[in-house]
Design an enzyme around this catalytic site. Structure first.
Site, PDB file in Angstrom:
ATOM      1  N   LYS A  40      42.410  51.907  39.983  1.00 31.52           N
ATOM      2  CA  LYS A  40      41.230  51.504  40.780  1.00 31.52           C
ATOM      3  C   LYS A  40      41.037  52.422  41.978  1.00 31.52           C
ATOM      4  O   LYS A  40      39.924  52.855  42.259  1.00 31.52           O
ATOM      5  CB  LYS A  40      41.376  50.055  41.291  1.00 31.52           C
ATOM      6  CG  LYS A  40      41.449  48.997  40.212  1.00 31.52           C
ATOM      7  CD  LYS A  40      41.389  47.586  40.799  1.00 31.52           C
ATOM      8  CE  LYS A  40      42.526  47.248  41.751  1.00 31.52           C
ATOM      9  NZ  LYS A  40      43.856  47.193  41.091  1.00 31.52           N
TER      10      LYS A  40
ATOM     11  N   ARG B 275      40.417  38.806  44.289  1.00 31.58           N
ATOM     12  CA  ARG B 275      41.653  38.712  43.517  1.00 31.58           C
ATOM     13  C   ARG B 275      41.929  37.290  43.046  1.00 31.58           C
ATOM     14  O   ARG B 275      42.931  37.055  42.367  1.00 31.58           O
ATOM     15  CB  ARG B 275      42.821  39.166  44.389  1.00 31.58           C
ATOM     16  CG  ARG B 275      43.401  40.535  44.002  1.00 31.58           C
ATOM     17  CD  ARG B 275      44.479  40.849  45.014  1.00 31.58           C
ATOM     18  NE  ARG B 275      45.434  41.826  44.596  1.00 31.58           N
ATOM     19  CZ  ARG B 275      45.379  43.113  44.962  1.00 31.58           C
ATOM     20  NH1 ARG B 275      44.364  43.577  45.641  1.00 31.58           N
ATOM     21  NH2 ARG B 275      46.349  43.926  44.609  1.00 31.58           N
TER      22      ARG B 275
ATOM     23  N   ARG C 268      56.184  56.382  38.284  1.00 27.85           N
ATOM     24  CA  ARG C 268      55.835  57.771  38.628  1.00 27.85           C
ATOM     25  C   ARG C 268      55.370  57.853  40.072  1.00 27.85           C
ATOM     26  O   ARG C 268      55.722  58.750  40.814  1.00 27.85           O
ATOM     27  CB  ARG C 268      54.715  58.289  37.710  1.00 27.85           C
ATOM     28  CG  ARG C 268      55.236  59.170  36.578  1.00 27.85           C
ATOM     29  CD  ARG C 268      54.181  60.092  35.997  1.00 27.85           C
ATOM     30  NE  ARG C 268      52.887  59.484  35.744  1.00 27.85           N
ATOM     31  CZ  ARG C 268      52.565  58.824  34.639  1.00 27.85           C
ATOM     32  NH1 ARG C 268      53.457  58.667  33.679  1.00 27.85           N
ATOM     33  NH2 ARG C 268      51.362  58.323  34.483  1.00 27.85           N
TER      34      ARG C 268
ATOM     35  N   ARG D  30      55.196  53.077  49.700  1.00 24.77           N
ATOM     36  CA  ARG D  30      54.702  51.707  49.827  1.00 24.77           C
ATOM     37  C   ARG D  30      55.848  50.746  49.564  1.00 24.77           C
ATOM     38  O   ARG D  30      56.504  50.808  48.535  1.00 24.77           O
ATOM     39  CB  ARG D  30      53.573  51.468  48.823  1.00 24.77           C
ATOM     40  CG  ARG D  30      52.251  52.031  49.291  1.00 24.77           C
ATOM     41  CD  ARG D  30      51.172  51.786  48.257  1.00 24.77           C
ATOM     42  NE  ARG D  30      51.019  50.366  47.913  1.00 24.77           N
ATOM     43  CZ  ARG D  30      49.987  49.917  47.218  1.00 24.77           C
ATOM     44  NH1 ARG D  30      49.034  50.729  46.814  1.00 24.77           N
ATOM     45  NH2 ARG D  30      49.889  48.644  46.935  1.00 24.77           N
TER      46      ARG D  30
ATOM     47  N   ARG E 124      53.936  41.311  41.032  1.00 23.14           N
ATOM     48  CA  ARG E 124      52.513  41.575  41.213  1.00 23.14           C
ATOM     49  C   ARG E 124      51.746  41.417  39.896  1.00 23.14           C
ATOM     50  O   ARG E 124      50.614  40.932  39.881  1.00 23.14           O
ATOM     51  CB  ARG E 124      52.304  42.986  41.799  1.00 23.14           C
ATOM     52  CG  ARG E 124      52.383  42.987  43.336  1.00 23.14           C
ATOM     53  CD  ARG E 124      52.797  44.300  43.950  1.00 23.14           C
ATOM     54  NE  ARG E 124      52.081  45.488  43.539  1.00 23.14           N
ATOM     55  CZ  ARG E 124      50.935  45.922  44.065  1.00 23.14           C
ATOM     56  NH1 ARG E 124      50.355  45.246  45.010  1.00 23.14           N
ATOM     57  NH2 ARG E 124      50.383  47.030  43.654  1.00 23.14           N
TER      58      ARG E 124
HETATM   59  P1  AMP Z   1      46.623  46.734  46.714  1.00 21.83           P
HETATM   60  O1  AMP Z   1      46.732  47.922  47.603  1.00 21.83           O
HETATM   61  O2  AMP Z   1      45.205  46.427  46.324  1.00 21.83           O
HETATM   62  O3  AMP Z   1      47.524  46.830  45.521  1.00 21.83           O
HETATM   63  O4  AMP Z   1      47.113  45.477  47.571  1.00 21.83           O
HETATM   64  C1  AMP Z   1      48.413  45.412  48.084  1.00 21.83           C
HETATM   65  C2  AMP Z   1      48.754  43.975  48.470  1.00 21.83           C
HETATM   66  O5  AMP Z   1      47.845  43.511  49.475  1.00 21.83           O
HETATM   67  C3  AMP Z   1      48.631  42.954  47.369  1.00 21.83           C
HETATM   68  O6  AMP Z   1      49.791  42.905  46.553  1.00 21.83           O
HETATM   69  C4  AMP Z   1      48.435  41.665  48.153  1.00 21.83           C
HETATM   70  O7  AMP Z   1      49.657  41.219  48.726  1.00 21.83           O
HETATM   71  C5  AMP Z   1      47.568  42.136  49.295  1.00 21.83           C
HETATM   72  N1  AMP Z   1      46.126  42.017  48.953  1.00 21.83           N
HETATM   73  C6  AMP Z   1      45.227  43.027  48.807  1.00 21.83           C
HETATM   74  N2  AMP Z   1      44.019  42.557  48.509  1.00 21.83           N
HETATM   75  C7  AMP Z   1      44.137  41.221  48.450  1.00 21.83           C
HETATM   76  C8  AMP Z   1      43.244  40.162  48.166  1.00 21.83           C
HETATM   77  N3  AMP Z   1      41.954  40.390  47.839  1.00 21.83           N
HETATM   78  N4  AMP Z   1      43.728  38.897  48.193  1.00 21.83           N
HETATM   79  C9  AMP Z   1      45.008  38.641  48.512  1.00 21.83           C
HETATM   80  N5  AMP Z   1      45.909  39.582  48.776  1.00 21.83           N
HETATM   81  C10 AMP Z   1      45.492  40.873  48.754  1.00 21.83           C
END
Ligand code: AMP
Length: 200
Positions: free
Chosen positions: A13, A88, A126, A135, A146
């Site tokens: 994404k 989400r 990777r 991260r 996740r």
């Molecule tokens: P991402 O960078 O999109 O993979 O998000 C990293 C982490 O941020 C996720 O695993 C959640 O803990 C939190 N997060 C990001 N976006 C959301 C969302 N829309 N709702 C809830 N938690 C979020």
């Protein structure tokens, strides 16, 4: 151009969102990036979010809806945006529908990147190797969590948009340029009627 990219962690994404930003002059609204920035800045929301993110869980809906509502009001969203990582949950999707209605914003597309989980694990491993695990939520155990959270809470969001006739799916297992090409053709089709009625 206003769109949502859906797909599990590691589906690509972020990569596709960045390309759309360059190609369409829109902004990427990555809720994960916003939370990481808030955590780095040490804000109360950021610090609370960090602990949740490190466990691979979801930050509460009310916080996320407020974050995205405020962000959509900023002037740089006027040209369009790509939502990456939001909504989400079904509750977030419903809240977003209401928000967009109130703000008078219409979505052009909701695009789901479909991938298989084994390939995802390989991709994220990777990414961990390439970034040296920059991260905190990039490790195999948190990734499993996740993915489980994705299946339980986020996969239904695709159905939410499918039921409303808004969902388009792309095979996210293809090479990046092929995925980009499919997204572009979806977007071109999606905006055709508007162009025809506007220009003739
Ligand atoms: P991402 O960078 O999109 O993979 O998000 C990293 C982490 O941020 C996720 O695993 C959640 O803990 C939190 N997060 C990001 N976006 C959301 C969302 N829309 N709702 C809830 N938690 C979020």
């Amino acid at each position: 151009m206003r769109l949502i990219l859906l797909g599990p962690p590691g589906a690509g994404k972020g990569t596709q969102a960045q390309r759309l930003v360059r190609g369409h002059g829109i902004v990427q609204l990555s809720t994960g990036e916003m939370l990481r920035a808030a955590a780095a800045a040490g804000t109360p929301v950021g610090l609370r979010a960090k602990a949740i993110m490190d466990r691979g869980e979801l930050v509460p809906d009310d916080i996320m809806v407020e974050v995205i509502s405020d962000r959509l009001d900023r002037p740089d969203c006027a040209n369009g945006f790509v939502l990456d990582g939001f909504p989400r949950t079904i509750a977030q999707a419903e809240a977003l529908t209401g928000l967009l209605q109130r703000k008078g914003i219409a979505l052009d597309a909701v695009i789901e990147l479909v991938v298989d989980e084994d390939a995802l694990l390989a991709r994220i491993n990777r990414r961990i190797a390439e970034t040296g695990g920059a991260r905190a939520d990039d490790n195999a155990e948190v990734l499993k969590k996740r993915l489980a959270v994705y299946r339980a809470q986020t996969a239904p969001v695709a159905d939410y948009y499918r039921q409303r006739g808004m969902l388009r799916t792309v095979d996210g297992m293809q090479e990046i340029p092929a995925v980009s090409g499919e997204i572009d053709s979806i977007l071109a089709k999606g905006t055709e009627p508007a162009r025809q009625s506007a220009g003739g």
